[in-house]
Write an enzyme that holds these catalytic residues in place. Sequence first.
Site, PDB file in Angstrom:
ATOM      1  N   ASP A 261       6.874  13.348  12.290  1.00 52.00           N
ATOM      2  CA  ASP A 261       8.290  13.005  12.327  1.00 52.00           C
ATOM      3  C   ASP A 261       8.379  11.508  12.042  1.00 52.00           C
ATOM      4  O   ASP A 261       7.385  10.788  12.063  1.00 52.00           O
ATOM      5  CB  ASP A 261       8.925  13.375  13.674  1.00 52.00           C
ATOM      6  CG  ASP A 261      10.444  13.458  13.570  1.00 52.00           C
ATOM      7  OD1 ASP A 261      11.012  12.932  12.579  1.00 52.00           O
ATOM      8  OD2 ASP A 261      11.088  14.045  14.472  1.00 52.00           O
TER       9      ASP A 261
HETATM   10  C1  BGC Z   1      14.234  13.616  12.839  1.00 54.26           C
HETATM   11  C2  BGC Z   1      13.696  14.650  11.878  1.00 54.26           C
HETATM   12  C3  BGC Z   1      14.126  14.305  10.480  1.00 54.26           C
HETATM   13  C4  BGC Z   1      13.663  12.913  10.132  1.00 54.26           C
HETATM   14  C5  BGC Z   1      14.030  12.491   8.726  1.00 54.26           C
HETATM   15  C6  BGC Z   1      13.926  12.199  12.402  1.00 54.26           C
HETATM   16  O1  BGC Z   1      14.676  11.290  13.148  1.00 54.26           O
HETATM   17  O2  BGC Z   1      13.738  13.854  14.123  1.00 54.26           O
HETATM   18  O3  BGC Z   1      14.144  15.906  12.237  1.00 54.26           O
HETATM   19  O4  BGC Z   1      13.640  15.257   9.580  1.00 54.26           O
HETATM   20  O5  BGC Z   1      14.238  12.002  11.044  1.00 54.26           O
HETATM   21  O6  BGC Z   1      15.384  12.332   8.590  1.00 54.26           O
END
Ligand code: BGC
Length: 718
Positions: A261
């Site tokens: 993530d």
């Molecule tokens: C989130 C993810 C997301 C990523 C990219 C993170 O803050 O937890 O779910 O895919 O950002 O936007």
Amino acid sequence: MKYPVFRRYIFFTLLQFAIIQASIGQTVKPPRADSDQRASQLMAQMTQEEKIQLVHGAGGVVPRGSAGWVQGIPRLGIPNLYLTDGSIGVGNNVGPAVALPSSIASAAGWDMDEAYKYGNVIGVEMRAYGVNVNLGGNVNLGREPRNGRTFETKGEDPILAGKIAAMHIRAIQDQHILGGIKHFALNDQETIRATVNVQIDERSARETDLLAFEIGIKDSNVQSVMCSYNLVNTIYACENSHLLNDILKGDWGFKGFVMSDWSATHSTVAAALAGLDQEEPTNTFFRLLPQGLATGQLPQSRLDDMVHRILRAMFETGIFDYPMSNERFDFGTDSAIAQEVEEQGAVLLRNENTQLPLDPARINSIAVIGSHADVAVLSGGGSAHVIPIGGPALTEGYPSPPSWAQVIWIDSSPLQAIRAKAPAASVRFDGGTNQQDAAALAAACDVAIVFVSQWESEDMDVPALTLTDVIHKTPIDQNALVEAIAAANPHTIVVIESGGAHALPWLRDVNAVLESWYPGQRGGEAIANILFGTVTPSGKLPMTFPSSVADLPHPVIPSVPRSTVNYNEGLNVGYKWYDAKHITPLFPFGFGLSYTTFAIANATVTNNLAADYPGFIVTFDVTNTGSMAGAEVAQIYVGMPPSTGEPPKRLVGWKKVFLQPGEKQQFAIEVDANDSSHPLSYWDVDLKNWVISPGDYTVMIGNSADNASLKLAGVVHK
Ligand code: BGC
């Protein structure tokens, strides 16, 4: 005697005719035969620098409005990867795109074909925008109803969640978009998500949150898994070898790649050795991989494995073979699907005195109140947000962090749609900010329709189970507003726009309640169609609505950084908790009313568990006993032998059936012990395997978790 369930499956041809469709067992495409070989051939031509380039995000200004990107290698024909959120439509700043109803609405539809269409919209639109990696597939369990990302999830049950997520992903990958599933694992609260330590025992993990992933992965052949921010049993998920190496890549045989993530990587060699294949969105830690290789801490074979997995995933999903070229999408087609999903997924929770459907011929005046229902419907916030077609109808600022979260209202006016349904009636709107004014309008009308909403977002949980205004500096007390309207008008209907489950203190004071979730691009039209009976509601709750916060396994969400949340409710997640503790919820899992009535009868179980047939088939009749066309969701639950220590019942299958008034049909649901959902097994920690226990299994069929009353004779395992 205990033994693992992997045994030969014999199909009884005599019964084949009866199986309309194993409700959750549609087949997934087999892996391509040559992806491994092609990945190896390509990797053999790569320099060490090129290999490193592929295992981290390129950072900087991300092209095409995506959330992240990985720079390709033109000399070898390796394209850029554009990592784009897409849980409820194409996200980030890529759009505008069709904003689908929230994923939880798709789960509430309990309809696999509709779920495929949902994923298809995302896949088709991603192609049109030239972005090729989907970061959707949020299959974290809705075990904490206040979780700010509940709208992205598929509810509290691992089997329903895993199966619905798999259909979304399958459809996305069928468009040659590299699909994703996230956040692995146990990322079930947003409060202190980056530091919370989730403590859980192995069996409970395998049978709850991890099971949703196992199903989602095996049923879709998804090619990327995003590891989560939190720690699991004191180890960060993105460097948790037990999760990534032992379970995901080992036990489940996952051949795709693991990406972190966003900024959830915490180490270099340790993370790579633990199974992380790609750091996102930058190379903060993985830029040090060369040192790890030079000192021998990281074997070359592991870097090659990381690269091979990424290339293989690209071949597997057709990224090389189906390059994107000026494709388009049709707003009409995609928004029609958005509307259909909402019409299938909105859940009618209450309908006293047959308040609904409304009959325009008998109504002269309607008050529509609250939640900007004159212009728009609400959407959830955070990375899953979609810039809707037509742009937001309005945006509101959230007064405190996270500052990047914007409250987006989608351009679809319930007021206009209601007016179109009742052209002869006087339909007037009041914003609901002044209770007296709103109540006066309600008192002056035949019917009052109050729209209430709960905005939720990534990076925060909602502060209460009752609807709470977190949008405005001077919050609107929506619960008091409903009470005031209900006191002024005995024909009050409440439409909730929200992402999850709530306690509804005013429930018994109003005639009707519709949970519309975040209803998406054509939410206004879909809601009006349901209110006026053009569509008969058929959504069923994918999560329990509790009566009060005190009934939750964790009434207080830990909020001090580095806290531990101990999921000592064990296997009792969602309805299993309420069952085991004998707590009556406000509305049970699987519940939803209709305008027509159904009878489920003549249920029989054939092929009892036996050595040569690990599973059984439940055959039953469903009759539409009412006067409107509609759909029912027949749900099969199983009570495991008491010796297993399992919760009183678990969902093992379902079938959504559409019937005309008076129509009766026979259906069959197959429960296959070898299915990816392990419907008849428990996780044996000593054997490290799924096991079927000897003993009596009770099969229940009904139309909600607390109405699975038609119990069948115990199925005895011989
Ligand atoms: C989130 C993810 C997301 C990523 C990219 C993170 O803050 O937890 O779910 O895919 O950002 O936007």
